[in-house]
Design an enzyme around this catalytic site. Structure first.
Site, PDB file in Angstrom:
ATOM      1  N   CYS A   2       0.859  -1.183   0.000  1.00  0.00           N
ATOM      2  CA  CYS A   2       0.000   0.000   0.000  1.00  0.00           C
ATOM      3  C   CYS A   2       0.895   1.232   0.000  1.00  0.00           C
ATOM      4  CB  CYS A   2      -0.945   0.104   1.203  1.00  0.00           C
ATOM      5  SG  CYS A   2      -2.124  -1.233   1.307  1.00  0.00           S
ATOM      6  N   ARG A  27       3.746  -0.295  -4.985  1.00  0.00           N
ATOM      7  CA  ARG A  27       3.478  -0.873  -3.667  1.00  0.00           C
ATOM      8  C   ARG A  27       2.134  -1.596  -3.605  1.00  0.00           C
ATOM      9  NH1 ARG A  27       6.866   1.382   0.160  1.00  0.00           N
ATOM     10  NH2 ARG A  27       5.482   0.729   1.817  1.00  0.00           N
ATOM     11  N   TRP A  73      -2.812  -2.579  -1.673  1.00  0.00           N
ATOM     12  CA  TRP A  73      -2.547  -3.998  -1.892  1.00  0.00           C
ATOM     13  C   TRP A  73      -3.370  -4.701  -0.824  1.00  0.00           C
ATOM     14  CZ3 TRP A  73      -0.565  -8.258   0.738  1.00  0.00           C
ATOM     15  CH2 TRP A  73      -0.215  -9.354  -0.067  1.00  0.00           C
ATOM     16  N   ASN A  99      -1.450   1.925   5.795  1.00  0.00           N
ATOM     17  CA  ASN A  99      -0.620   0.863   5.222  1.00  0.00           C
ATOM     18  C   ASN A  99      -0.182  -0.024   6.378  1.00  0.00           C
ATOM     19  OD1 ASN A  99       1.338  -0.681   3.916  1.00  0.00           O
ATOM     20  ND2 ASN A  99       2.902   0.886   4.163  1.00  0.00           N
ATOM     21  N   GLY A 100      -0.488  -1.314   6.307  1.00  0.00           N
ATOM     22  CA  GLY A 100      -0.098  -2.216   7.399  1.00  0.00           C
ATOM     23  C   GLY A 100      -1.254  -3.128   7.765  1.00  0.00           C
ATOM     24  N   GLU A 484      16.710 -17.774  -9.504  1.00  0.00           N
ATOM     25  CA  GLU A 484      16.305 -16.405  -9.815  1.00  0.00           C
ATOM     26  C   GLU A 484      15.663 -16.321 -11.209  1.00  0.00           C
ATOM     27  OE1 GLU A 484      15.772 -13.824  -8.264  1.00  0.00           O
ATOM     28  OE2 GLU A 484      15.897 -12.162  -9.659  1.00  0.00           O
ATOM     29  N   LYS A 488      11.893 -15.039 -11.909  1.00  0.00           N
ATOM     30  CA  LYS A 488      11.589 -13.927 -12.828  1.00  0.00           C
ATOM     31  C   LYS A 488      10.496 -14.344 -13.801  1.00  0.00           C
ATOM     32  CE  LYS A 488      12.804 -11.277 -11.260  1.00  0.00           C
ATOM     33  NZ  LYS A 488      13.532 -11.157 -10.056  1.00  0.00           N
ATOM     34  N   GLU A 491       6.971 -14.861 -12.005  1.00  0.00           N
ATOM     35  CA  GLU A 491       6.287 -13.695 -11.434  1.00  0.00           C
ATOM     36  C   GLU A 491       5.748 -12.744 -12.499  1.00  0.00           C
ATOM     37  OE1 GLU A 491       8.688 -11.565  -8.542  1.00  0.00           O
ATOM     38  OE2 GLU A 491      10.414 -11.494  -9.869  1.00  0.00           O
ATOM     39  N   HIS A 507      16.820 -36.563  -9.525  1.00  0.00           N
ATOM     40  CA  HIS A 507      16.068 -37.026  -8.358  1.00  0.00           C
ATOM     41  C   HIS A 507      14.620 -36.541  -8.376  1.00  0.00           C
ATOM     42  CE1 HIS A 507      19.735 -38.605  -6.683  1.00  0.00           C
ATOM     43  NE2 HIS A 507      20.327 -37.433  -6.893  1.00  0.00           N
ATOM     44  N   LYS A 606       5.895  -4.628  -4.719  1.00  0.00           N
ATOM     45  CA  LYS A 606       7.350  -4.533  -4.662  1.00  0.00           C
ATOM     46  C   LYS A 606       7.865  -4.546  -3.233  1.00  0.00           C
ATOM     47  CE  LYS A 606      11.277  -2.903  -6.845  1.00  0.00           C
ATOM     48  NZ  LYS A 606      11.688  -4.250  -7.233  1.00  0.00           N
TER      49      LYS A 606
HETATM   50  C1  G6P Z   1       8.803  -8.796  -3.072  1.00  0.00           C
HETATM   51  C2  G6P Z   1       9.309  -8.301  -4.398  1.00  0.00           C
HETATM   52  C3  G6P Z   1      10.576  -9.049  -4.790  1.00  0.00           C
HETATM   53  C4  G6P Z   1      11.618  -8.912  -3.684  1.00  0.00           C
HETATM   54  C5  G6P Z   1      11.076  -9.353  -2.335  1.00  0.00           C
HETATM   55  C6  G6P Z   1      12.012  -8.964  -1.207  1.00  0.00           C
HETATM   56  O1  G6P Z   1       8.357 -10.095  -3.186  1.00  0.00           O
HETATM   57  O2  G6P Z   1       8.316  -8.472  -5.393  1.00  0.00           O
HETATM   58  O3  G6P Z   1      11.091  -8.521  -5.986  1.00  0.00           O
HETATM   59  O4  G6P Z   1      12.738  -9.680  -4.011  1.00  0.00           O
HETATM   60  O5  G6P Z   1       9.829  -8.712  -2.073  1.00  0.00           O
HETATM   61  O6  G6P Z   1      12.053  -7.569  -1.117  1.00  0.00           O
HETATM   62  P1  G6P Z   1      13.257  -6.743  -0.566  1.00  0.00           P
HETATM   63  O7  G6P Z   1      12.847  -5.313  -0.761  1.00  0.00           O
HETATM   64  O8  G6P Z   1      13.393  -7.100   0.883  1.00  0.00           O
HETATM   65  O9  G6P Z   1      14.469  -7.086  -1.339  1.00  0.00           O
END
Ligand code: G6P
Length: 611
Positions: A2, A27, A73, A99-100, A484, A488, A491, A507, A606
């Site tokens: 948020c 956010r 969010w 927010n929270g 990673e 990517k 997501e 395995h 994010k």
């Molecule tokens: C969310 C974001 C990711 C990020 C993760 C950790 O899931 O979408 O891209 O890696 O949070 O966030 P941070 O800000 O702690 O790296």
């Protein structure tokens, strides 16, 4: 998650709020809303993106020089117009954005229902609005006292901006657990979840701490704790260029951020690694360096992509500095009663510096007496302020929800720390240290070279954009890169993808391989090259499609893989920095080809400021 914005001053608030919300949309983007004070409080809110709200108000009266805005969010209650913020208390005395999460909202709600309150939404925020109002009416106190007293009954996290109809000359802001920044202008103040909406108006900011309450009017600001202790605001100057917040001609922030990596990596090590003197100097770790050198164990914590960077860190620290490392998801670490010793070094990695689980894990480690370091991107965010010492990644603002340049910057910082420790602990010799410095300096130009061949990635992406599954394989330093790459892809394109250590494939995942399964294999020249060649054979024997990321000039894999994508050679310790780039490009192109919203993928945010 948020995003919160607020404005009080002499200008029209709406344009400031809506632009601010657009900057904070990373956010959360389930709904958006604003409240504007102009004789009355006018509230406009809409399910969907900030643009939907902007379209909705086009024929409405949006005048007013005081206002608050929110992009959501969803946590409590589905995303719809009703659950969108701002929320109003039952008797219309208070309007607030939040927010929270209010953890004890159910208990508070029951008590308020007993006292005659009626609820119209499913949110925890409405409970807070009514609780403040109840204290205000019942106690016959000022809005500020009502806010402070009500917040003392709340368990959970909040960043809040509150308007009171009876005291229309002020906004009250409060923080616990969720970030809040106040921008200080000439006869005006701004409120935001981070500095990005503020930077175009003023460079002077105050970061609120947990339990701070700020009372903002056009004429001044007063800062206190929720217990009414007066505080002296500390004004920081922010060094953020507005151009960094724009797409600058790229179709998406994600693509811009991928292409920024030659520069962002350079920014991460510039001034810290000297090519001439062959030295590494990390100012932020100066005070803790003796402890680091003597460390018996390092625990790395993070979430998402930051956790993947931590896994690369494990290989780096163990190999270069010979210090045992454990890498933990912050969310697991904090809840499993971990064994933490006073001589442990805990390194928290976070792009945003606000991830709730990482913050909570840091607090736990500090309580246990460990030395806690931060590797963060957002200057002034909560994690760098909570840790004993740390290193900023200086990658610049990352706005695309899928993290790209933050990952390579984090790995660069981990590499610098591991090299510096290895040198001090004499676990790497001077010659290797010097070679690694030279090689680190060559990384930005090698990434430039990979980016030049972007069209090749687009071509391969076109062939496999409709696949339903992908497998990513890597060994050693490249196993976390495989994780990673898979993250990517899933997501932003919603294709199921798994990252696996290549040797583990037999395995389990090997059972999935058939002629429809693209398998991305990280197969650059390193000590396990021959082993990975065997893994490619195993995939081919089952008719899988191999997309191999190989070192320039490779001839062996070319003969067996369906596609080879060549990248420049580098030392094994630095290979994650190069091999991740093709995977970022592949997932970007596949998502665009599938018409997915690359910068704002569904359900994600994010900055994850809730557990
Ligand atoms: C969310 C974001 C990711 C990020 C993760 C950790 O899931 O979408 O891209 O890696 O949070 O966030 P941070 O800000 O702690 O790296």
């Amino acid at each position: 998650m948020c995003g919160i914005v607020g404005y009080i001053g002499n200008k029209q608030a709406y344009p400031i709020l809506i632009n601010g919300l657009k900057r904070l949309e990373y956010r959360g983007y389930d709904s958006a809303g604003v409240a504007l004070l102009n004789k009355e409080i006018n509230i406009f809110k809409k399910k969907g993106k900030v643009q939907d709200l902007d379209d909705y108000v086009s024929d409405k009266d949006i005048s007013g020089t005081i206002g608050i805005g929110h992009t959501r969010w969803a946590t409590h209650g589905e995303p719809n117009d009703l659950n969108a913020h701002p929320h109003t208390s039952m008797n219309n005395h208070f309007v607030l954005i939040h927010n929270g999460i209010i953890e004890n909202y159910n208990r508070l709600k029951e008590k308020l229902i007993d006292r005659g309150y009626v609820f119209y939404t499913d949110t925890d925020t409405e409970v807070l609005a009514n609780l403040i109002e109840y204290v205000y009416i019942k106690g016959k106190v000022s809005a500020e006292i009502a806010v402070r007293l009500a917040l003392s009954k709340v368990v959970g996290a909040y960043g809040l901006a509150i308007i009171c109809k009876g005291e229309p000359d002020k906004i009250i802001a409060a923080r616990k657990g969720s970030p809040l920044v106040i921008g200080v202008g000439e006869g005006e103040y701004f409120i935001a979840s981070d500095a990005t909406p503020i930077v175009e108006h003023t460079k002077s900011v105050i970061y609120l701490n947990d339990d701070d309450v700020a009372i903002l009017s056009k004429d001044g600001l007063s800062l206190k704790t929720i217990k009414n202790d007066k505080l002296t605001p500390k004004i920081h100057k922010i060094n953020l260029d507005i151009g960094e917040l724009e797409k600058n001609g790229f179709d998406h922030f994600m693509l811009k951020e991928i292409f920024e990596q030659p520069r962002s990596i350079l920014d991460t090590f510039r001034g810290r690694v000297s090519l001439d003197k062959k030295e590494i100097h990390l100012g932020g770790l100066h005070t803790v360096m003796p402890k680091l050198i003597e460390a018996k164990r390092i625990i790395i914590i993070g979430c998402g992509t930051s956790w993947h960077a931590g896994l690369v860190g494990e290989y780096l620290f163990e190999e270069l500095a010979r210090i045992p490392v454990e890498v933990e998801y912050a969310s697991e670490f904090r809840y499993r009663n971990p064994i933490i010793n006073e001589d442990d070094i805990v390194i928290a990695i976070s792009q945003s510096g606000e991830t709730a689980d990482t913050l909570a894990a840091i607090k736990l480690a500090k309580q246990a007496g460990a030395t806690v370091l931060g590797i963060c991107n957002v200057v002034g965010s909560s994690i760098p302020r909570e840790t004993h010492a740390g290193v900023y990644t200086h990658a610049g603002p990352e706005i695309g929800v899928a993290s790209t340049k933050a990952f390579t910057a984090q790995v660069t910082v981990l590499t610098m720390i591991a090299m510096a420790l290895g040198y001090e602990r004499k676990t790497i010799d001077k010659k290797t240290f010097d070679i690694l410095i030279n090689e680190l300096y060559s990384i930005p130009s090698k990434i430039e070279k990979i980016l030049k061949y972007d069209s090749k990635y687009l071509k391969v992406s076109k062939l496999y954009k409709d696949s339903t599954n992908f497998l990513y394989l890597g060994r050693g330093y490249l196993f976390p890169v495989a994780l990673e790459g898979a993250l990517k892809l899933k997501e932003i394109s919603y294709i199921h993808a798994e990252g696996y250590p290549a040797a583990e494939m037999k395995h389990g995942p090997i059972a999935l391989i058939d002629e429809k399964m693209p398998v991305v294999v990280l197969a650059t020249k390193d000590k396990s090259y021959e082993k990975i060649v065997s893994n490619i054979q195993e995939v081919k024997a089952r008719k899988g499609i191999v997309i191999a990321i190989v070192s320039e000039g490779d001839t062996i894999i070319k003969k067996m893989a369906d596609h080879v994508l060549e990248i420049p050679e580098t030392r094994e310790e630095l290979a994650a920095l190069l091999t991740v780039i093709p995977l970022q490009l592949l997932s970007y192109h596949i998502a665009v080809l599938r018409n997915c919203n690359v910068d704002q993928p569904r359900n994600l945010a994010k900055s994850v400021t809730v557990e």
